[in-house]
Design an enzyme around this catalytic site. Structure first.
Site, PDB file in Angstrom:
ATOM      1  N   ASN A  20       0.835  -1.212   0.000  1.00  0.00           N
ATOM      2  CA  ASN A  20       0.000   0.000   0.000  1.00  0.00           C
ATOM      3  C   ASN A  20       0.872   1.266   0.000  1.00  0.00           C
ATOM      4  OD1 ASN A  20       0.973   0.201   2.595  1.00  0.00           O
ATOM      5  ND2 ASN A  20      -1.005   0.511   3.571  1.00  0.00           N
ATOM      6  N   GLY A  77      -6.965 -16.074   5.263  1.00  0.00           N
ATOM      7  CA  GLY A  77      -8.133 -16.502   4.488  1.00  0.00           C
ATOM      8  C   GLY A  77      -7.753 -16.788   3.046  1.00  0.00           C
ATOM      9  N   TYR A  99       2.208  -2.483  17.914  1.00  0.00           N
ATOM     10  CA  TYR A  99       3.067  -3.329  17.083  1.00  0.00           C
ATOM     11  C   TYR A  99       3.316  -4.680  17.755  1.00  0.00           C
ATOM     12  CZ  TYR A  99       7.173  -4.671  14.267  1.00  0.00           C
ATOM     13  OH  TYR A  99       8.065  -5.332  13.451  1.00  0.00           O
ATOM     14  N   ARG A 145      14.691   4.217  12.352  1.00  0.00           N
ATOM     15  CA  ARG A 145      15.385   3.194  13.131  1.00  0.00           C
ATOM     16  C   ARG A 145      16.852   3.568  13.265  1.00  0.00           C
ATOM     17  NH1 ARG A 145      12.597  -2.045  10.439  1.00  0.00           N
ATOM     18  NH2 ARG A 145      12.385  -0.599   8.697  1.00  0.00           N
TER      19      ARG A 145
HETATM   20  P1  NAD Z   1       9.159  -1.469   5.920  1.00  0.00           P
HETATM   21  O1  NAD Z   1       8.362  -0.440   6.609  1.00  0.00           O
HETATM   22  O2  NAD Z   1      10.251  -1.023   5.016  1.00  0.00           O
HETATM   23  O3  NAD Z   1       8.246  -2.462   5.091  1.00  0.00           O
HETATM   24  C1  NAD Z   1       6.890  -2.694   5.357  1.00  0.00           C
HETATM   25  C2  NAD Z   1       6.144  -2.694   4.036  1.00  0.00           C
HETATM   26  O4  NAD Z   1       4.773  -3.028   4.266  1.00  0.00           O
HETATM   27  C3  NAD Z   1       6.155  -1.317   3.358  1.00  0.00           C
HETATM   28  O5  NAD Z   1       6.443  -1.475   1.994  1.00  0.00           O
HETATM   29  C4  NAD Z   1       4.737  -0.801   3.583  1.00  0.00           C
HETATM   30  O6  NAD Z   1       4.328   0.126   2.619  1.00  0.00           O
HETATM   31  C5  NAD Z   1       3.947  -2.095   3.566  1.00  0.00           C
HETATM   32  N1  NAD Z   1       2.676  -2.026   4.279  1.00  0.00           N
HETATM   33  C6  NAD Z   1       2.449  -1.524   5.531  1.00  0.00           C
HETATM   34  N2  NAD Z   1       1.149  -1.661   5.858  1.00  0.00           N
HETATM   35  C7  NAD Z   1       0.542  -2.273   4.806  1.00  0.00           C
HETATM   36  C8  NAD Z   1      -0.799  -2.684   4.529  1.00  0.00           C
HETATM   37  N3  NAD Z   1      -1.778  -2.477   5.421  1.00  0.00           N
HETATM   38  N4  NAD Z   1      -1.070  -3.260   3.333  1.00  0.00           N
HETATM   39  C9  NAD Z   1      -0.084  -3.454   2.421  1.00  0.00           C
HETATM   40  N5  NAD Z   1       1.185  -3.084   2.616  1.00  0.00           N
HETATM   41  C10 NAD Z   1       1.504  -2.495   3.805  1.00  0.00           C
HETATM   42  O7  NAD Z   1       9.748  -2.430   7.063  1.00  0.00           O
HETATM   43  P2  NAD Z   1      10.694  -3.701   6.984  1.00  0.00           P
HETATM   44  O8  NAD Z   1      11.809  -3.466   7.908  1.00  0.00           O
HETATM   45  O9  NAD Z   1      10.978  -4.050   5.560  1.00  0.00           O
HETATM   46  O10 NAD Z   1       9.757  -4.802   7.642  1.00  0.00           O
HETATM   47  C11 NAD Z   1       9.081  -5.794   6.887  1.00  0.00           C
HETATM   48  C12 NAD Z   1       8.410  -6.799   7.815  1.00  0.00           C
HETATM   49  O11 NAD Z   1       9.391  -7.414   8.649  1.00  0.00           O
HETATM   50  C13 NAD Z   1       7.395  -6.158   8.763  1.00  0.00           C
HETATM   51  O12 NAD Z   1       6.286  -7.037   8.896  1.00  0.00           O
HETATM   52  C14 NAD Z   1       8.133  -6.062  10.081  1.00  0.00           C
HETATM   53  O13 NAD Z   1       7.273  -6.107  11.169  1.00  0.00           O
HETATM   54  C15 NAD Z   1       9.032  -7.290  10.007  1.00  0.00           C
HETATM   55  N6  NAD Z   1      10.218  -7.095  10.861  1.00  0.00           N
HETATM   56  C16 NAD Z   1      11.237  -6.263  10.486  1.00  0.00           C
HETATM   57  C17 NAD Z   1      12.317  -6.092  11.324  1.00  0.00           C
HETATM   58  C18 NAD Z   1      13.486  -5.200  10.957  1.00  0.00           C
HETATM   59  O14 NAD Z   1      14.403  -5.034  11.773  1.00  0.00           O
HETATM   60  N7  NAD Z   1      13.563  -4.620   9.774  1.00  0.00           N
HETATM   61  C19 NAD Z   1      12.365  -6.753  12.557  1.00  0.00           C
HETATM   62  C20 NAD Z   1      11.296  -7.568  12.907  1.00  0.00           C
HETATM   63  C21 NAD Z   1      10.236  -7.757  12.049  1.00  0.00           C
HETATM   64  N1  UDP Z   2      17.723   4.677  19.035  1.00  0.00           N
HETATM   65  C1  UDP Z   2      18.613   5.693  19.302  1.00  0.00           C
HETATM   66  N2  UDP Z   2      18.679   6.730  18.421  1.00  0.00           N
HETATM   67  C2  UDP Z   2      17.938   6.788  17.282  1.00  0.00           C
HETATM   68  C3  UDP Z   2      17.031   5.741  17.022  1.00  0.00           C
HETATM   69  C4  UDP Z   2      16.947   4.692  17.916  1.00  0.00           C
HETATM   70  O1  UDP Z   2      19.318   5.693  20.318  1.00  0.00           O
HETATM   71  O2  UDP Z   2      18.086   7.771  16.529  1.00  0.00           O
HETATM   72  C5  UDP Z   2      17.672   3.534  19.966  1.00  0.00           C
HETATM   73  C6  UDP Z   2      16.264   3.124  20.415  1.00  0.00           C
HETATM   74  O3  UDP Z   2      15.878   3.850  21.543  1.00  0.00           O
HETATM   75  C7  UDP Z   2      16.480   1.647  20.704  1.00  0.00           C
HETATM   76  C8  UDP Z   2      17.555   1.217  19.708  1.00  0.00           C
HETATM   77  O4  UDP Z   2      18.203   2.419  19.280  1.00  0.00           O
HETATM   78  O5  UDP Z   2      16.975   1.465  22.005  1.00  0.00           O
HETATM   79  C9  UDP Z   2      16.995   0.496  18.488  1.00  0.00           C
HETATM   80  O6  UDP Z   2      15.947   1.288  17.978  1.00  0.00           O
HETATM   81  P1  UDP Z   2      15.189   0.933  16.628  1.00  0.00           P
HETATM   82  O7  UDP Z   2      14.099   1.935  16.472  1.00  0.00           O
HETATM   83  O8  UDP Z   2      16.170   0.798  15.534  1.00  0.00           O
HETATM   84  O9  UDP Z   2      14.607  -0.542  16.852  1.00  0.00           O
HETATM   85  P2  UDP Z   2      13.801  -1.246  18.056  1.00  0.00           P
HETATM   86  O10 UDP Z   2      13.749  -0.352  19.246  1.00  0.00           O
HETATM   87  O11 UDP Z   2      12.461  -1.506  17.506  1.00  0.00           O
HETATM   88  O12 UDP Z   2      14.617  -2.444  18.345  1.00  0.00           O
END
Ligand code: NAD
Ligand code: UDP
Length: 308
Positions: free
Chosen positions: A32, A100, A143, A184
């Protein structure tokens, strides 16, 4: 194989689409574009095995499919807290829609869950048997609890409908194609360093994370999907643990930035420690990460240099 990747235009999703196309799979990317971008997948558009659908998983969809990787969900705290109700809907109503779809197509589905299901963990490192320590009413709950419900839904669809599900718990992953304003820590620090701006550390920087490079994750996702008999949940992460202060120092050193550190308030419920126990992934998938933090950071810094 016709494969659906929801969230395919996002950071991880775009790498996964690319990987699957290289494996000669037919890929339908659904997004989306909330946090994803067409730029992430522009280089795939000319591939005849690639299709793009603009759709929100909170609404049902009918297509024919064999495998589903469900990644659709904002992942950065900044983004998932922007519209928390939408975030929960995505992991609950959206999850039901995708389950589904899997049920109707008899498709195999892999759910991208997260280390956040462990919350601010009381066990360290975290293994899959740990039930977690999550605040149900805090600012991260939309989340964390959403992803926990999504896991429950997967398991109940498996028990009740015999659905072929797989659950992976992804730990902090970074790499090229994160958005500059993703929020992040890795992308924030690199972007700040490349602009010689102060690196923003939340709290005192003693909290830890274990950072996984995206190519390692995608390899693990593919292995989890394409094996039989093991549905997880399984941790996919890099067990090398660093404090946020160590990360900041590394980024400053590697970019040669003149940046200082700026301390900001620690957001509530920010987990203090996080490190995956990956014994299960090693045993069941013969998988472990191979990219060291320095090597992954180098590639990610190069990428962001091209984005400035
Ligand atoms: P991201 O935000 O780059 O990717 C998420 C994607 O999902 C985006 O392209 C966004 O537009 C799409 N999206 C969001 N809501 C939607 C919806 N309702 N319908 C259709 N598309 C939708 O983040 P990412 O880091 O690539 O994460 C991808 C997946 O991996 C997520 O489910 C996230 O929870 C999971 N994940 C990521 C990390 C990480 O460290 N990157 C860690 C744990 C889990
Ligand atoms: N964090 C930070 N500075 C930033 C962004 C994040 O110190 O500019 C810290 C945040 O508080 C957390 C850790 O870095 O303790 C990782 O944050 P991130 O958002 O990457 O992932 P998550 O908390 O979901 O693991």
């Amino acid at each position: 194989m016709r494969v659906l990747v929801t969230g395919g235009a996002g950071f991880i999703g775009s790498h996964l689409c690319e990987y699957l196309l290289n494996k000669e799979e037919e890929v339908i990317c659904l997004d989306n574009f909330f946090t994803g971008s067409k730029k992430n997948i522009a280089h795939l558009m000319s591939n005849s095995n690639f299709e793009l659908i603009r759709h929100d998983i909170v609404k049902p969809i009918t297509i024919e499919i064999d495998h589903i990787y469900n990644l659709a969900c904002p992942a950065s705290p900044v983004h998932y807290q922007y519209n928390p109700l939408k975030t929960i809907k995505c992991s609950t109503v959206g999850m039901v829609n995708i389950l589904g779809l899997a049920k109707r197509c008899k498709a195999r589905i892999l759910q991208a869950s997260t280390s956040e299901v462990y919350g601010d963990p009381l066990e360290h490192p975290q293994n899959e048997k740990y039930w977690g320590h999550v605040n149900p009413i805090g600012i991260r709950s939309c989340y964390d609890e959403g992803k926990r419900v999504a896991e429950t839904l997967c398991m109940d669809y498996k028990r009740q409908n015999n659905l072929d599900i797989r659950i992976i718990r992804i730990f902090n992953t970074y790499g090229p194609r994160m958005q500059k304003d993703d929020g992040r820590v890795v992308s924030n620090f690199i972007v700040q360093a490349l602009q010689n701006k102060p690196l923003t550390i939340y709290g005192e920087g003693q909290q830890t994370r274990s950072f996984q490079y995206v190519s390692d994750l995608v390899e693990g996702m593919y292995k989890m999907m394409n094996q039989d008999g093991f549905y997880g949940p399984v941790n996919l992460g890099n067990p090398d643990e660093f404090s946020i202060m160590e990360l900041a120092e590394k980024v400053i050193e590697m970019t040669g930035a003149k940046s200082k550190i700026e301390y900001k308030e620690l957001p509530s419920d920010d987990p203090q420690r996080r490190r995956p126990d990956i014994s299960l992934a090693k045993e069941k998938l013969s998988w472990q990460p191979v990219v060291k933090l320095e090597d992954g950071l180098k590639k990610t810094i190069e990428y962001f240099k091209g984005q400035m």
